[in-house]
Design an enzyme around this catalytic site. Sequence first.
Site, mmCIF file in Angstrom:
data_model
loop_
_atom_site.group_PDB
_atom_site.id
_atom_site.type_symbol
_atom_site.label_atom_id
_atom_site.label_comp_id
_atom_site.label_asym_id
_atom_site.label_seq_id
_atom_site.Cartn_x
_atom_site.Cartn_y
_atom_site.Cartn_z
ATOM 1 N N GLU A 76 7.935 0.170 -4.100
ATOM 2 C CA GLU A 76 7.976 -0.718 -2.946
ATOM 3 C C GLU A 76 6.573 -1.134 -2.490
ATOM 4 O OE1 GLU A 76 11.043 -2.352 -0.492
ATOM 5 O OE2 GLU A 76 10.715 -1.769 -2.539
ATOM 6 N N ASP A 77 5.664 -0.185 -2.476
ATOM 7 C CA ASP A 77 4.370 -0.420 -1.824
ATOM 8 C C ASP A 77 3.192 -0.610 -2.778
ATOM 9 O OD1 ASP A 77 5.859 0.003 0.383
ATOM 10 O OD2 ASP A 77 5.054 1.973 0.872
#
Length: 706
Positions: A76-77
């Site tokens: 996600e990051d």
Amino acid sequence: MTDSELLFEEVAAYLKPKDVEHIRAALEYSEAAHLGQFRKSGEPYVSHPIAVARLLTPLHLDAQAIMAALLHDVVEDTEISMEQIAEKFGKSVAQLVDGVSKLDKIEFATREDAQAENFRKMLLAMARDVRVILIKLADRLHNMRTLGAMSPEKSERIARETMEIYAPIANRLGLNAIYQELEDLSFKYLYPNRYAVLSKALKVARGNRREVVSKILESVTQRLEAQHVPALVKGREKHLHSIYRKMQTKSLAFAQVLDIYAFRVLVDDVPSCYLALGALHGLYKPIPGRFKDYIAIPKANGYQSLHTTLFGPFGTPIEVQIRTHEMHKIAEAGVASHWLYKSTDTPFKDLHTQTHQWLQSLLESLSQSGDSLEFLEHLKVDLFPDEVYVFTPKGKIMALPRGATAVDFAYSVHTDIGNRCVAAQVNFELVPLRTELRNGDRVEVITAPHAKPNPAWLSYVITSKARSEIRHFLRTVHFSEAISLGERLLGQAFTSLGRKLSEVDPLCWDRLAKETGAKSRDEILADIGLGRRLNMVIARQLARVGEDGSGEQANTGGVVTIQGTEGMAVQFAKCCRPIPGDPIIGVIKHGQGLIVHTHDCPTLRKGKSGVDKWMDVAWDKHINRPFEVSIKLIVANQRGVLAKVAAAIADAESNIENVHFTNEGEYTALYFTLQVGHRQHLARVMRGLRGIPEVVRITRVKSVPV
Ligand code: MN
């Protein structure tokens, strides 16, 4: 000791050294990936995944789950992809990470209770693997513990979502400790003042009550000993939010809620539960109506216990929970008790006949095989197999039965949307209307003002609402189309009598309706359109009034023109498939309306079509819609011939609706159903096909068996 050192101490206590090494690799990977990222609190970002992993070690989750917890924010990051995770740590870990990331993407926006329930179900259904939910709950718990660093607006939104969605899920899965902490933390951020007042009051009250609690504890323990029921008795503190909820729902003052003493009695086996109950009812009088047997009838999340409330020594109520040690483990760890207690699988043998069906089916697979892998497989079954949950473009959640299509969705939004839908977008991609919807899909229906339901939809819609609305529409449309055809047929009959339909007195219609037993003029017209009444007969009956029959001179010039847009009242015969330009003849078929054949239709000649009445028809001058036509090609069997044929058809601007072929030695017979505008168009298509060297013969088919 640092948090990561503590993590390794914890996993080393229950996992194999090889698993611990894998976890170490996952941690190093996560550290490198999150390098340079920081949390709102200022700590390095990796402190968050480590904390999430550490929340799962008390549940003894397996190595894959701990690794996924460490990696849960990596995709996600950071720049890292799911494929890279799969390559490095295996497919199962990647799937767990993917599952958590997917749940992260959906945000709960509305405040309606019914929506919250659907949202919870959708999360559970999407997760498919219970470990995904456990990681997500740990993630949420750590975020709630560190929520203070967020802005008030953001922390309120997260707290509300936790209260409405995640705490109930933890409760449903029987994860008691996580459930209570999630609720208390949400309470703290949603109602800071009430939380502060209540927690202070609770602290004071607990100090004051200590003496009474120990007195009751002593007498309960003594009584159980005297009755020879070995038991462990503990005082029990309610969590803050459950006290608050009790004050709210029962309109009680704080003192009244707190003025209840709560104890838990743990015994060795089920018979001892009932013995202990009897002993306690002998010690203090039970309050009538407060006894609950959750052993015989477990709660939905598998929870089992006996609950009773007693009149205490000072007139204060005492709430008692009585359960076995095994039931207690389930009560505390719920669905996670599998990992937590898998070394001793005896308790599960007692349980699996008693717990709720859902938990029971999970446990059954365990006690039969004892195989952890199979157990995990079993966990992947949908928790809600009969439903799918999808989003509207505005973020509302709709629950539909499993197998529902975009058309079902359209009708569930609104009948008008269903009746006018032409296409659908699922997750921003254009899809056919028959597309089956999946959990979490965002569905948008595309409508057109003049679109109509298609009878073909009936073959795949599965909701009764869609089915009945489509049927209703087709029935009413059929009726109105039949009326307009009936009117034209009657007009033609009037013309042949040398009269005009528009000059008929309304009174004549009323009289005719009475005579024929019809309800209205429209019904008579529809009957004509559907071939239930003959236009000529009705015309004569209507024209009779004030007439001496002189109008009946032979004028047979009235021909019904066919536009091809009459809908279901006019059908084109499937045997000969007439197209504009063909000489045609109409046949009124009882109950079906007007069916158009070609003049030379072999089926018609053989008289097989069940003819009721023939009728002169002609093509309208202005027709602008495609018609289906059948052709047969004999081609030599050579590579690529089908592609050449298809290209020639496309070049002539025709569409292939259907094709099938039969092999006849070195030749193949191809049967096409094509769309053409008229005879000249068909001639153009055939000319193009004749230009292909492999095409030996080409014929139009007018005797398709029907
Ligand atoms: Mn996270």
